[in-house]
Scaffold this motif. Structure first.
Motif, PDB file in Angstrom:
ATOM      1  N   ILE A 193      11.600  14.341   9.530  1.00 34.15           N
ATOM      2  CA  ILE A 193      12.612  15.447   8.671  1.00 34.15           C
ATOM      3  C   ILE A 193      13.229  14.775   7.888  1.00 34.15           C
ATOM      4  CG2 ILE A 193      12.311  17.480  10.028  1.00 34.15           C
ATOM      5  CD1 ILE A 193      14.636  16.476  12.075  1.00 34.15           C
ATOM      6  N   GLY A 194      13.144  13.661   8.459  1.00 30.38           N
ATOM      7  CA  GLY A 194      13.841  12.482   6.866  1.00 30.38           C
ATOM      8  C   GLY A 194      13.057  11.588   6.209  1.00 30.38           C
ATOM      9  N   PRO A 195      14.031  10.824   4.860  1.00 28.97           N
ATOM     10  CA  PRO A 195      13.066  10.006   4.601  1.00 28.97           C
ATOM     11  C   PRO A 195      12.974   8.949   4.691  1.00 28.97           C
ATOM     12  CG  PRO A 195      15.491  10.627   3.240  1.00 28.97           C
ATOM     13  CD  PRO A 195      14.982  11.427   5.184  1.00 28.97           C
ATOM     14  N   ALA A 196      11.652   8.625   4.806  1.00 25.60           N
ATOM     15  CA  ALA A 196      11.766   6.878   4.968  1.00 25.60           C
ATOM     16  C   ALA A 196      11.711   6.042   3.858  1.00 25.60           C
ATOM     17  CB  ALA A 196       9.868   7.086   5.764  1.00 25.60           C
ATOM     18  N   VAL A 197      11.962   5.225   4.488  1.00 26.71           N
ATOM     19  CA  VAL A 197      12.493   4.173   3.544  1.00 26.71           C
ATOM     20  C   VAL A 197      11.773   2.754   3.627  1.00 26.71           C
ATOM     21  CG1 VAL A 197      14.005   2.404   2.070  1.00 26.71           C
ATOM     22  CG2 VAL A 197      15.356   3.923   3.755  1.00 26.71           C
ATOM     23  N   VAL A 198      10.134   2.908   3.063  1.00 25.40           N
ATOM     24  CA  VAL A 198       9.615   1.147   3.279  1.00 25.40           C
ATOM     25  C   VAL A 198      10.670  -0.109   3.142  1.00 25.40           C
ATOM     26  CG1 VAL A 198       8.259   0.347   2.581  1.00 25.40           C
ATOM     27  CG2 VAL A 198       7.631   2.416   2.572  1.00 25.40           C
ATOM     28  N   THR A 199      10.085  -0.682   3.954  1.00 25.38           N
ATOM     29  CA  THR A 199      10.736  -1.843   4.472  1.00 25.38           C
ATOM     30  C   THR A 199       9.950  -3.197   4.436  1.00 25.38           C
ATOM     31  OG1 THR A 199      10.712  -2.344   6.944  1.00 25.38           O
ATOM     32  CG2 THR A 199      12.743  -1.240   5.891  1.00 25.38           C
ATOM     33  N   ARG A 200       8.648  -3.059   4.668  1.00 27.27           N
ATOM     34  CA  ARG A 200       7.553  -3.703   4.232  1.00 27.27           C
ATOM     35  C   ARG A 200       5.744  -3.286   4.700  1.00 27.27           C
ATOM     36  NH1 ARG A 200       8.632  -7.206   8.295  1.00 27.27           N
ATOM     37  NH2 ARG A 200       7.364  -7.281   9.708  1.00 27.27           N
ATOM     38  N   THR A 201       4.871  -3.725   3.947  1.00 21.20           N
ATOM     39  CA  THR A 201       3.436  -3.404   3.948  1.00 21.20           C
ATOM     40  C   THR A 201       2.599  -4.425   3.891  1.00 21.20           C
ATOM     41  OG1 THR A 201       3.209  -3.265   1.457  1.00 21.20           O
ATOM     42  CG2 THR A 201       4.641  -1.181   3.015  1.00 21.20           C
ATOM     43  N   SER A 202       1.394  -4.591   4.797  1.00 18.38           N
ATOM     44  CA  SER A 202       0.665  -5.451   4.768  1.00 18.38           C
ATOM     45  C   SER A 202      -0.251  -5.025   4.468  1.00 18.38           C
ATOM     46  CB  SER A 202       0.551  -6.382   5.774  1.00 18.38           C
ATOM     47  OG  SER A 202       0.332  -5.652   7.236  1.00 18.38           O
ATOM     48  N   VAL A 203      -2.453  -5.797   3.773  1.00 19.33           N
ATOM     49  CA  VAL A 203      -2.572  -4.970   3.798  1.00 19.33           C
ATOM     50  C   VAL A 203      -4.351  -6.388   4.132  1.00 19.33           C
ATOM     51  CG1 VAL A 203      -4.833  -4.183   2.460  1.00 19.33           C
ATOM     52  CG2 VAL A 203      -2.642  -3.787   1.922  1.00 19.33           C
ATOM     53  N   THR A 204      -5.467  -5.265   5.273  1.00 21.94           N
ATOM     54  CA  THR A 204      -6.239  -6.792   6.073  1.00 21.94           C
ATOM     55  C   THR A 204      -7.401  -6.190   5.785  1.00 21.94           C
ATOM     56  OG1 THR A 204      -4.408  -6.583   7.764  1.00 21.94           O
ATOM     57  CG2 THR A 204      -6.642  -7.574   8.140  1.00 21.94           C
ATOM     58  N   LEU A 205      -7.975  -6.992   5.150  1.00 21.75           N
ATOM     59  CA  LEU A 205      -9.693  -6.842   4.413  1.00 21.75           C
ATOM     60  C   LEU A 205      -9.950  -7.633   5.306  1.00 21.75           C
ATOM     61  CD1 LEU A 205     -11.563  -4.607   2.827  1.00 21.75           C
ATOM     62  CD2 LEU A 205     -10.793  -6.809   1.105  1.00 21.75           C
ATOM     63  N   ASP A 206     -11.315  -6.817   6.094  1.00 20.09           N
ATOM     64  CA  ASP A 206     -12.449  -7.642   7.303  1.00 20.09           C
ATOM     65  C   ASP A 206     -11.647  -8.985   7.716  1.00 20.09           C
ATOM     66  OD1 ASP A 206     -14.720  -6.046   5.733  1.00 20.09           O
ATOM     67  OD2 ASP A 206     -14.635  -7.676   3.960  1.00 20.09           O
ATOM     68  N   GLY A 207     -10.490  -8.372   8.735  1.00 27.80           N
ATOM     69  CA  GLY A 207      -9.515  -8.618   9.468  1.00 27.80           C
ATOM     70  C   GLY A 207      -8.965 -10.233   8.739  1.00 27.80           C
ATOM     71  N   GLU A 208      -8.868  -9.893   7.480  1.00 26.17           N
ATOM     72  CA  GLU A 208      -7.938 -11.245   7.073  1.00 26.17           C
ATOM     73  C   GLU A 208      -6.519 -10.322   5.822  1.00 26.17           C
ATOM     74  OE1 GLU A 208      -8.151 -14.609   3.027  1.00 26.17           O
ATOM     75  OE2 GLU A 208     -10.355 -14.355   3.924  1.00 26.17           O
ATOM     76  N   VAL A 209      -5.598 -11.447   6.389  1.00 30.46           N
ATOM     77  CA  VAL A 209      -3.908 -10.369   5.540  1.00 30.46           C
ATOM     78  C   VAL A 209      -4.652 -11.145   4.184  1.00 30.46           C
ATOM     79  CG1 VAL A 209      -1.918  -9.912   5.583  1.00 30.46           C
ATOM     80  CG2 VAL A 209      -2.604 -10.515   7.647  1.00 30.46           C
ATOM     81  N   ILE A 210      -3.835  -9.974   3.044  1.00 34.17           N
ATOM     82  CA  ILE A 210      -4.471 -10.203   1.614  1.00 34.17           C
ATOM     83  C   ILE A 210      -3.179  -9.944   0.784  1.00 34.17           C
ATOM     84  CG2 ILE A 210      -7.111  -9.969   1.559  1.00 34.17           C
ATOM     85  CD1 ILE A 210      -6.664  -7.326  -0.054  1.00 34.17           C
ATOM     86  N   GLY A 211      -2.304  -9.478   1.554  1.00 34.90           N
ATOM     87  CA  GLY A 211      -0.762  -9.050   1.037  1.00 34.90           C
ATOM     88  C   GLY A 211       0.063  -8.086   1.452  1.00 34.90           C
ATOM     89  N   GLN A 212       0.558  -7.351   0.475  1.00 39.72           N
ATOM     90  CA  GLN A 212       1.569  -6.598   0.551  1.00 39.72           C
ATOM     91  C   GLN A 212       0.796  -5.438  -0.342  1.00 39.72           C
ATOM     92  OE1 GLN A 212       5.485  -6.434  -0.068  1.00 39.72           O
ATOM     93  NE2 GLN A 212       5.508  -8.375   0.534  1.00 39.72           N
ATOM     94  N   TRP A 213       0.816  -4.152   0.027  1.00 36.94           N
ATOM     95  CA  TRP A 213      -0.257  -3.148  -0.666  1.00 36.94           C
ATOM     96  C   TRP A 213       0.711  -3.073  -2.240  1.00 36.94           C
ATOM     97  CZ3 TRP A 213      -3.776  -0.891   0.467  1.00 36.94           C
ATOM     98  CH2 TRP A 213      -4.492   0.466  -0.599  1.00 36.94           C
ATOM     99  N   ASP A 214       0.386  -3.814  -2.516  1.00 39.16           N
ATOM    100  CA  ASP A 214       0.888  -3.463  -4.300  1.00 39.16           C
ATOM    101  C   ASP A 214       0.235  -4.130  -5.258  1.00 39.16           C
ATOM    102  OD1 ASP A 214       0.571  -6.838  -4.033  1.00 39.16           O
ATOM    103  OD2 ASP A 214       2.699  -6.655  -4.418  1.00 39.16           O
ATOM    104  N   LEU A 215       0.620  -4.126  -7.113  1.00 42.72           N
ATOM    105  CA  LEU A 215      -0.739  -4.072  -7.083  1.00 42.72           C
ATOM    106  C   LEU A 215      -1.255  -5.204  -7.649  1.00 42.72           C
ATOM    107  CD1 LEU A 215       0.805  -2.101 -10.761  1.00 42.72           C
ATOM    108  CD2 LEU A 215      -1.644  -1.657  -9.335  1.00 42.72           C
ATOM    109  N   PRO A 216      -0.843  -6.205  -7.022  1.00 42.75           N
ATOM    110  CA  PRO A 216      -1.696  -7.924  -7.344  1.00 42.75           C
ATOM    111  C   PRO A 216      -2.695  -7.888  -6.461  1.00 42.75           C
ATOM    112  CG  PRO A 216       0.799  -7.703  -7.892  1.00 42.75           C
ATOM    113  CD  PRO A 216       0.215  -6.715  -7.043  1.00 42.75           C
ATOM    114  N   THR A 217      -1.969  -7.362  -4.427  1.00 39.24           N
ATOM    115  CA  THR A 217      -3.230  -6.674  -3.804  1.00 39.24           C
ATOM    116  C   THR A 217      -3.916  -5.871  -4.260  1.00 39.24           C
ATOM    117  OG1 THR A 217      -1.569  -7.400  -1.983  1.00 39.24           O
ATOM    118  CG2 THR A 217      -3.409  -6.536  -1.306  1.00 39.24           C
ATOM    119  N   TYR A 218      -4.227  -5.114  -5.143  1.00 41.00           N
ATOM    120  CA  TYR A 218      -4.602  -4.179  -5.397  1.00 41.00           C
ATOM    121  C   TYR A 218      -6.493  -4.649  -5.939  1.00 41.00           C
ATOM    122  CZ  TYR A 218      -7.023  -0.531  -7.606  1.00 41.00           C
ATOM    123  OH  TYR A 218      -7.772   0.569  -8.667  1.00 41.00           O
TER     124      TYR A 218
END
Length: 163
Positions: A64-89
């Protein structure tokens, strides 16, 4: 001990008790106010045909309140590849047969209450053409979003789940 001393001691005890009750009530009110704006972010894997002909990772603020994103991470096949941003995409998209549509989440972005959107999605053509995409979002890709309420400092976490 005379009567004046007894009255003074009783008055002090009553004042301290009143102070303790007031302090507890103020603390409970602050806790209630924080909970009244608590966001609740969920990440779901959605198969085509559930609501429409789209398969993807859907992010929902069910709180019932806004969520402010502080950090994101993406893991592909068990390996962290970065944040959820355009370079990672773009890095991830190099190995995909088709380019799914994407919505990035940068630090400081806000998910408003009731918001539903796809982080990554592909319009369904037929089951065989997009089987690779379902395998990607359900078994290979893990997205984590760390967020907080407007009060800040909570460090809530939402993770996509692998089947």
């Amino acid at each position: 001990m005379n009567i004046e001393t007894g009255v003074g001691v009783c008055a002090t005890v009553i004042a301290l008790g009143s102070f303790w009750i007031s302090w507890g009530q103020a603390r409970a009110s602050r806790a209630h106010n924080r909970q009244s704006v608590r966001p609740l972010v969920l990440i779901r894997t959605v198969r085509a045909g559930y609501r429409d002909d789209v398969a993807g990772l859907e992010v929902i603020n069910a709180g019932i309140g806004p969520a402010v994103v502080t950090r994101t991470s993406v893991t592909l096949d068990g390996e962290v590849i970065g944040q959820w941003d355009l370079p990672t995409y773009h890095q991830m998209a190099q190995v995909l047969p088709l380019l799914p549509k994407v919505k990035t989440l940068v630090t400081g972005a806000a998910l408003i209450p009731g918001e539903r959107s796809y982080l990554l999605h592909l319009e369904e053509r037929n089951g065989q053409e997009s089987a690779w995409f379902w395998e990607l979002i359900s078994t290979r890709l893990l997205v984590e979003i760390r967020y907080e309420s407007l009060y800040g400092g909570e460090d809530f976490v939402a993770r996509s789940t692998l089947c």
